[in-house]
Design a protein around this motif. Sequence first.
Motif, PDB file in Angstrom:
ATOM      1  N   THR A 144       0.880  -0.899  -0.152  1.00  0.00           N
ATOM      2  CA  THR A 144       0.047  -0.215   0.005  1.00  0.00           C
ATOM      3  C   THR A 144       0.846   1.162  -0.022  1.00  0.00           C
ATOM      4  O   THR A 144       2.210   1.083  -0.122  1.00  0.00           O
ATOM      5  CB  THR A 144      -0.896   0.175   1.188  1.00  0.00           C
ATOM      6  N   GLY A 145       0.462   2.442  -0.096  1.00  0.00           N
ATOM      7  CA  GLY A 145       0.900   3.592   0.151  1.00  0.00           C
ATOM      8  C   GLY A 145       1.484   3.819   1.584  1.00  0.00           C
ATOM      9  O   GLY A 145       2.151   4.873   1.812  1.00  0.00           O
ATOM     10  N   ARG A 146       1.299   3.012   2.558  1.00  0.00           N
ATOM     11  CA  ARG A 146       1.664   3.139   3.867  1.00  0.00           C
ATOM     12  C   ARG A 146       2.916   2.266   4.040  1.00  0.00           C
ATOM     13  O   ARG A 146       2.588   0.894   3.840  1.00  0.00           O
ATOM     14  CB  ARG A 146       0.404   2.951   4.988  1.00  0.00           C
ATOM     15  N   LYS A 147       3.993   2.865   4.478  1.00  0.00           N
ATOM     16  CA  LYS A 147       5.136   2.115   4.478  1.00  0.00           C
ATOM     17  C   LYS A 147       5.187   0.745   5.380  1.00  0.00           C
ATOM     18  O   LYS A 147       4.478   0.804   6.615  1.00  0.00           O
ATOM     19  CB  LYS A 147       6.392   3.011   4.971  1.00  0.00           C
ATOM     20  N   GLY A 148       5.498  -0.270   4.980  1.00  0.00           N
ATOM     21  CA  GLY A 148       5.228  -1.724   5.755  1.00  0.00           C
ATOM     22  C   GLY A 148       3.926  -2.313   5.806  1.00  0.00           C
ATOM     23  O   GLY A 148       3.684  -3.383   6.301  1.00  0.00           O
ATOM     24  N   TRP A 149       2.826  -1.682   5.127  1.00  0.00           N
ATOM     25  CA  TRP A 149       1.678  -2.107   4.944  1.00  0.00           C
ATOM     26  C   TRP A 149       1.303  -2.846   3.578  1.00  0.00           C
ATOM     27  O   TRP A 149       1.635  -2.317   2.682  1.00  0.00           O
ATOM     28  CB  TRP A 149       0.435  -1.180   5.446  1.00  0.00           C
ATOM     29  N   TYR A 150       0.734  -3.893   3.715  1.00  0.00           N
ATOM     30  CA  TYR A 150       0.490  -4.630   2.550  1.00  0.00           C
ATOM     31  C   TYR A 150      -0.747  -5.397   2.593  1.00  0.00           C
ATOM     32  O   TYR A 150      -1.431  -5.415   3.654  1.00  0.00           O
ATOM     33  CB  TYR A 150       1.418  -6.038   2.454  1.00  0.00           C
ATOM     34  N   ALA A 151      -1.456  -5.450   1.263  1.00  0.00           N
ATOM     35  CA  ALA A 151      -2.936  -6.157   1.324  1.00  0.00           C
ATOM     36  C   ALA A 151      -2.929  -7.282   0.279  1.00  0.00           C
ATOM     37  O   ALA A 151      -2.291  -7.189  -0.609  1.00  0.00           O
ATOM     38  CB  ALA A 151      -3.856  -5.055   1.113  1.00  0.00           C
ATOM     39  N   GLY A 152      -3.702  -8.014   0.328  1.00  0.00           N
ATOM     40  CA  GLY A 152      -3.981  -9.081  -0.593  1.00  0.00           C
ATOM     41  C   GLY A 152      -5.486  -9.706  -0.503  1.00  0.00           C
ATOM     42  O   GLY A 152      -6.117  -9.600   0.532  1.00  0.00           O
TER      43      GLY A 152
END
Length: 66
Positions: free
Chosen positions: A25-33
């Motif tokens: 995502t655009g937030r460092k260290g945050w991922y989504a799936g």
Amino acid sequence: GQLLAGLPGIVVDKGRVTTDEHGATGRKGWYAGGDCRNGGKEVVNAAAEGKAAAAAIHRQLGGKDA
């Protein structure tokens, strides 16, 4: 998705969290799936997205490509 929309760097479009091709995502260290990212496609898509995100997280933490 809307709960996350209030966080800096998180973009939600039509109920889906926006990410790059690695799930970041655009937030460092945050991922989504999975459903959060694709809106509910097949399980195989969610598993592939999870694998791609895990590899990206591994690289971010200093690991080598698997």
